[in-house]
Design an enzyme around this catalytic site. Structure first.
Site, PDB file in Angstrom:
ATOM      1  N   HIS A 116      44.698  36.532  37.756  1.00  0.00           N
ATOM      2  CA  HIS A 116      45.287  37.318  38.841  1.00  0.00           C
ATOM      3  C   HIS A 116      46.809  37.221  38.891  1.00  0.00           C
ATOM      4  O   HIS A 116      47.411  37.535  39.909  1.00  0.00           O
ATOM      5  CB  HIS A 116      44.671  36.886  40.186  1.00  0.00           C
ATOM      6  CG  HIS A 116      43.239  37.266  40.315  1.00  0.00           C
ATOM      7  ND1 HIS A 116      42.411  36.785  41.307  1.00  0.00           N
ATOM      8  CD2 HIS A 116      42.461  38.096  39.558  1.00  0.00           C
ATOM      9  CE1 HIS A 116      41.194  37.294  41.155  1.00  0.00           C
ATOM     10  NE2 HIS A 116      41.207  38.088  40.106  1.00  0.00           N
ATOM     11  N   CYS A 129      56.411  51.300  31.566  1.00  0.00           N
ATOM     12  CA  CYS A 129      57.392  50.401  30.948  1.00  0.00           C
ATOM     13  C   CYS A 129      56.669  49.184  30.383  1.00  0.00           C
ATOM     14  O   CYS A 129      55.773  48.629  31.018  1.00  0.00           O
ATOM     15  CB  CYS A 129      58.401  49.960  32.016  1.00  0.00           C
ATOM     16  SG  CYS A 129      59.644  48.814  31.407  1.00  0.00           S
ATOM     17  N   SER A 189      32.983  31.668  44.457  1.00  0.00           N
ATOM     18  CA  SER A 189      31.598  32.082  44.670  1.00  0.00           C
ATOM     19  C   SER A 189      30.954  32.433  43.338  1.00  0.00           C
ATOM     20  O   SER A 189      31.534  33.146  42.523  1.00  0.00           O
ATOM     21  CB  SER A 189      31.566  33.299  45.591  1.00  0.00           C
ATOM     22  OG  SER A 189      30.299  33.904  45.506  1.00  0.00           O
TER      23      SER A 189
END
Ligand SMILES: [Zn+2]
Length: 243
Positions: A116, A129, A189
């Site tokens: 992440h 870009c 989880s």
């Protein structure tokens, strides 16, 4: 609880989530006391990024300051030691993390895939870009810089709620899962993505699969062969202990 006998494994993959950093004093995004649950907090997604980039930047600045004040805990350190002892035998430990706090690297882990992104990098906001993400100085605060290549505004290198994972970490994760012989998910989880998908791949590859979490899975995911309930900082040092 007994040690896993780590020395029997060649390609270990560990997925970590927010639960592993709680003992370091970092709030989770969601859940009671989480950053998204505070009064006035908004879910940070791609559209907030467009409509109120200053607010998104200041939220991430605040999180970066918290992460810098936090210290890696016994769970982070146990994973770094396990990587080192596996490497000494020519085996590998790949750490896939949903966390953006940098605590694994500060504990000494080398082979970390940040699914992440990271609080400590910014990247160009222009999707066309191809400039690489840039490390932020520890003293960085709030000011948006411009991309050195195209001039667009730089944004946090973090995967927001409705954004897909970046291609490189997703590829690295899938590759590691294809050949793993032990998969452990910690502090996340077991029944939602990415753990639920990753464990399927690991089980398909023939790996032993274990979930370490405070809460039991409900319903249980059939591809997790074992479940250990407890705090990551209590469980991991014993589980990963070398014989
Ligand atoms: Zn750019």
């Amino acid at each position: 609880m007994r040690s896993l006998g780590l020395e029997r494994y060649r390609r270990v993959v560990v997925l970590t989530g927010a639960g592993i950093s709680v003992a370091s004093g970092l709030p989770t995004f969601r859940g009671p006391g989480g950053l998204w649950e505070r009064p006035g907090a908004t879910i940070v997604n791609a559209s907030t990024m467009q409509s109120d980039p200053g607010r998104v930047r200041s939220l991430f600045d605040e999180m970066r300051a918290l992460a810098l004040r936090a210290e890696p805990n016994a769970a982070h350190r146990a994973l770094a030691r396990a990587e080192e002892s596996l490497a000494a035998r020519g085996s590998t430990l790949t750490l896939l993390t949903q966390n953006v706090d940098g605590l694994h690297q500060r504990a000494g882990s080398q082979n970390v895939v940040e699914l992440h992104g990271s609080l400590f990098r910014v990247r160009c906001s222009n999707p066309a870009c191809s400039t690489e993400p840039v490390l932020l100085a520890a003293s960085h605060s709030g000011v948006a810089s411009a991309c050195s290549s195209c001039g667009a505004t730089m944004r946090p290198d973090i995967v927001l709620f409705d954004e897909p994972m970046a291609a490189k970490p997703e590829w690295d994760a899938k590759r590691s899962l294809r050949e793993c012989d032990l998969f452990v998910a910690v502090g996340t989880s077991g029944t939602v993505s990415p753990a639920s998908n990753f464990v399927r791949s690991a089980a398909y590859a023939g790996a032993r699969t274990i979930l370490v979490n405070l809460e039991p899975m409900s319903p249980a995911h059939p591809d997790f062969h074992e479940q250990i309930l407890g705090r990551a900082e209590d469980v991991l040092p014993r589980l990963l202990e070398s014989a």
